[in-house]
Design an enzyme around this catalytic site. Structure first.
Site, PDB file in Angstrom:
ATOM      1  N   GLY A 103       0.774  -1.094   0.077  1.00 39.03           N
ATOM      2  CA  GLY A 103      -0.015   0.094  -0.162  1.00 39.03           C
ATOM      3  C   GLY A 103       0.857   1.311  -0.111  1.00 39.03           C
ATOM      4  N   HIS A 104       0.056   2.407  -0.163  1.00 38.05           N
ATOM      5  CA  HIS A 104       0.779   3.785  -0.238  1.00 38.05           C
ATOM      6  C   HIS A 104       1.541   4.063   1.023  1.00 38.05           C
ATOM      7  CE1 HIS A 104      -3.347   5.232   1.313  1.00 38.05           C
ATOM      8  NE2 HIS A 104      -2.517   4.903   2.290  1.00 38.05           N
ATOM      9  N   ASN A 105       2.865   4.675   0.857  1.00 40.79           N
ATOM     10  CA  ASN A 105       3.721   5.134   1.981  1.00 40.79           C
ATOM     11  C   ASN A 105       4.237   3.978   2.787  1.00 40.79           C
ATOM     12  OD1 ASN A 105       2.769   7.731   1.427  1.00 40.79           O
ATOM     13  ND2 ASN A 105       1.137   7.662   2.861  1.00 40.79           N
TER      14      ASN A 105
END
Length: 338
Positions: free
Chosen positions: A249-251
């Site tokens: 996922g993001h980050n």
């Protein structure tokens, strides 16, 4: 088996040279004898090299027809007397090295297929190989020795380091890719993440303005997805190996040398330390940290941060595997008393 239609082969090599390349000691056998291929113990025959590491295959070692075998010194008594022996502390690793020597991967053939679409503002090194129907957008930078296979898409501004491989139909965008990275067919790297702010009035999509940073020597498996960061970046650490069908996922940030097995998932902003191992279908909740050298069993559901060096089970929620075993043993004792 090794099929010449799919895998390259080098001419036969002397056993002594192979031992040197593997960092092994030739304990028994003629250093001038020739080895032409590698095979598992049960399929090996004259001219082939095998390895022995797992004790459950001791019977196969005793019956093997391999000309030579990589093994630990403790396994010598189990080997046939006619078999040449190369001693090493890590037989499987030495075997992997020699497999690449005898059967090297396909080399990059510089050039661009006529059907490829390369924007005039892209920078493609003459030593790169650009396959059929590849699309490379403006501002992309492709280094020497890169291979981009059929149908892959390289987004605007993407940088791909030397000797990397982008597999067929993979999509890479909003990302900076290091050297010797392999992204397997169908993988998608750099797409917008799954971020929203919702209430009864509706859903507002959160813009994803970050990137994906992939360090050197990373592999990303087929049909895996790696979302770009929302404000910061998604970072994949050097030497990390990501299996097929994994979601990052993001980050998210992974440290060096992590191993993430098929169908595992990292929710947004999860952080892995160095050399973390996540078994198949393991899940890591968002915004938590998993320490260096943690090993999580397949199917583990990690909902809280985990200290370095821990081994976590696949019971829910994920817990220390030693504690879980003690709990199971205690429960069995209680049920026997009942």
């Amino acid at each position: 088996m090794i099929d010449a239609r799919f895998h390259m082969s080098q001419p036969p090599m002397a056993l002594g040279e192979l031992a040197e390349r593997a960092g092994a000691r030739l304990y028994r056998g003629d250093p001038a004898s020739l080895i032409s291929t590698i095979k598992p113990l049960d399929l090996a025959d004259s001219g082939s090299l095998s390895f022995f590491e797992n004790p459950r295959y001791a019977a196969q070692l005793r019956q093997s027809k391999a000309s030579a075998c990589l093994l630990h010194e403790s396994a010598v008594p189990h080997a046939p007397e006619a078999m040449a022996l190369l001693l090493t502390e890590r037989p499987r690793r030495s075997f992997a090295r020699l497999a690449r020597v005898l059967h090297p991967p396909r080399i990059t053939v510089p050039g661009q297929h006529p059907s490829a679409v390369v924007d005039a503002a892209a920078k493609v090194d003459p030593g790169a190989e650009i396959g059929p129907l590849v699309h490379i957008a403006a501002g992309a930078e492709i280094a020497d020795g890169v291979r981009i296979d059929a149908g892959a898409v390289v987004g605007a501004g993407v940088v791909i380091g030397a000797d990397s491989v982008i597999g067929a139909n993979a999509v890479v965008e909003f990302c900076l890719i290091g050297a010797r990275v392999v992204i397997y067919p169908g993988a998608c790297v750099g797409q917008t993440g799954f971020g929203f702010d919702s209430d009864p009035e509706g859903i507002v999509k959160v813009p994803h303005l970050g990137r994906v940073i992939i360090a050197d020597d990373v592999e990303i498996g087929a049909n895996t997805t790696v979302d770009r960061g929302s404000a910061g970046d998604t970072v994949i650490g050097r030497g990390t190996m990501i299996d097929n069908q994994v979601q990052i996922g993001h980050n998210c940030v992974t440290g060096k040398g992590c191993i993430i097995v098929a169908q595992a998932g990292l929710a947004g902003s999860a952080r892995l330390g160095d050399y973390v191992v996540l078994g198949g279908k393991a899940g890591v909740a968002g915004h938590i940290a998993v320490g260096d050298f943690v090993q999580a069993a397949g199917g583990a559901s990690i909902t809280k941060s985990v200290a370095a060096g821990a081994k976590v089970s696949n019971v829910w929620p994920a817990t220390d595997i030693g504690r879980w075993r003690r709990q199971v043993a205690a429960f069995r004792r209680l049920t026997r008393k009942g």
